[in-house]
Design a protein around this motif. Structure first.
Motif, short mmCIF file in Angstrom:
data_model
loop_
_atom_site.label_atom_id
_atom_site.label_comp_id
_atom_site.label_asym_id
_atom_site.label_seq_id
_atom_site.Cartn_x
_atom_site.Cartn_y
_atom_site.Cartn_z
N TYR A 1 0.80 -0.99 0.05
CA TYR A 1 -0.11 -0.02 -0.19
C TYR A 1 0.85 1.31 -0.24
O TYR A 1 0.32 2.53 -0.25
N ALA B 1 -4.72 -1.22 -10.82
CA ALA B 1 -6.17 -0.36 -10.87
C ALA B 1 -7.16 -1.01 -11.15
O ALA B 1 -8.48 -0.76 -10.81
N ARG B 2 -7.06 -2.04 -12.20
CA ARG B 2 -8.27 -3.03 -12.50
C ARG B 2 -8.71 -3.98 -11.25
O ARG B 2 -10.02 -4.34 -11.09
N THR B 3 -7.58 -4.62 -10.64
CA THR B 3 -7.95 -5.77 -9.75
C THR B 3 -7.98 -5.01 -8.23
O THR B 3 -8.17 -5.77 -7.18
N HIS B 4 -7.45 -3.89 -7.88
CA HIS B 4 -7.72 -3.03 -6.64
C HIS B 4 -6.55 -3.71 -5.87
O HIS B 4 -6.40 -3.04 -4.39
N LEU B 5 -5.81 -4.46 -6.24
CA LEU B 5 -4.56 -5.11 -5.24
C LEU B 5 -3.27 -5.42 -6.58
O LEU B 5 -3.58 -5.39 -7.58
#
Length: 288
Positions: free
Chosen positions: A233, A246-250
């Motif tokens: 993070y 950005a697409r998977t949020h991880l």
């Protein structure tokens, strides 16, 4: 300079003011980089510590096996680490297969190194008919040395920097633009290196964890997984994986730690059921 910097929380320390260089020794015709020294130091100090652990009663293998263990582990780190990196982080390298061999240009995945070392341990255990899970326990206690030196080398190289930050210790890295960032390499060195080593040291020397196969390596997997998941993070995702994050949020690093966290929890929770009675004094052969 450091005191002045800390006194002014609005100022960001520039990395190039530290006077650090990726090259430790430059003879003109030959360059020795800190990144290479980090691997060498991690392996040698880890080997030394492994011998200290094997001197204790109930060791899963004899000291003579440690020499072979270092060989298998080194191959596993180099091959597994490199193959995993180019597969998950820079798959375009496979378009030029010979570039996969350019280890000196950097690009190693710790997750791949773990798989490579694990396969090496299994081969060693099969060869000498040893308990592969207990060997994993002992080797896991030595890995934080390599993680610590490796993250320090990442910092010296000015690579794998963190996300934009306004904390007093934020730094402007040469290749990170004119933006103050988290020195996430140092966060990882502290968590994956110092803290994880301290936890494993306590479990090995102050408890009976080494007699419960899988507990130490499970603690390592869980500790590393949680540390890496949290630090991601604060760490800037690799440029080629920004869209993926950005697409998977991880980030990719976080997704790769999920199996480690789950596997670590399983090994810890089931370790007591695998508890073994061992001889009080280790001899030339394995007594596990």
């Amino acid at each position: 300079m450091i005191l002045t910097f800390l006194a002014d929380a609005t100022a960001a320390l520039r990395f190039d003011q530290l006077g650090l260089s990726p090259v430790a020794l430059d003879l003109g015709f030959f360059q020795l980089r800190w990144y290479s020294l980090a691997y060498i130091a991690g392996i040698l100090i880890g080997w030394w510590y492994l011998l200290k652990l094997l001197d204790q009663p109930g060791a899963p293998m004899a000291r003579r096996h440690a020499d072979d263990m270092v060989f298998y582990a080194t191959l596993g780190i180099l091959i597994g680490g490199r193959l995993a990196y180019v597969t998950f982080y820079q798959p375009e390298i496979w378009q030029h297969p010979l570039d996969v061999l350019k280890l000196w240009e950097g690009g190693m995945s710790f997750h791949g190194g773990v798989i490579g070392v694990s396969l090496g341990i299994i081969l060693l255990a099969r060869k000498y008919q040893l308990n592969w899970l207990r060997i994993h326990d002992y080797v896991a206690c030595c890995v934080p040395f390599g993680l610590f030196f490796g993250r320090l080398a990442n910092f010296v190289n000015g690579e794998l920097w963190g996300r934009a930050a306004d904390v007093p210790w934020a730094m402007i890295f040469p290749r990170g633009g004119d933006v103050a960032r988290h020195p996430s390499q140092l966060y990882e060195a502290g968590l994956e290196g110092i803290l994880l080593f301290a936890v494993l040291w306590f479990l090995f020397w102050k408890t009976d964890a080494r007699y419960q196969p899988g507990k130490l390596v499970g603690t390592f997997l869980l500790g590393y997984g949680l540390s890496r998941f949290c630090v991601e993070y604060f760490r800037e995702p690799d440029a080629q994986l920004m869209e993926f994050a950005a697409r998977t949020h991880l980030s990719m690093g976080q997704w790769l730690t999920v199996p480690m966290i789950l596997g670590g929890l399983y090994l810890i929770l089931t370790a007591r059921g695998r508890r073994q009675r061992v001889e009080p004094v280790a001899g030339d052969q394995s007594v596990a």
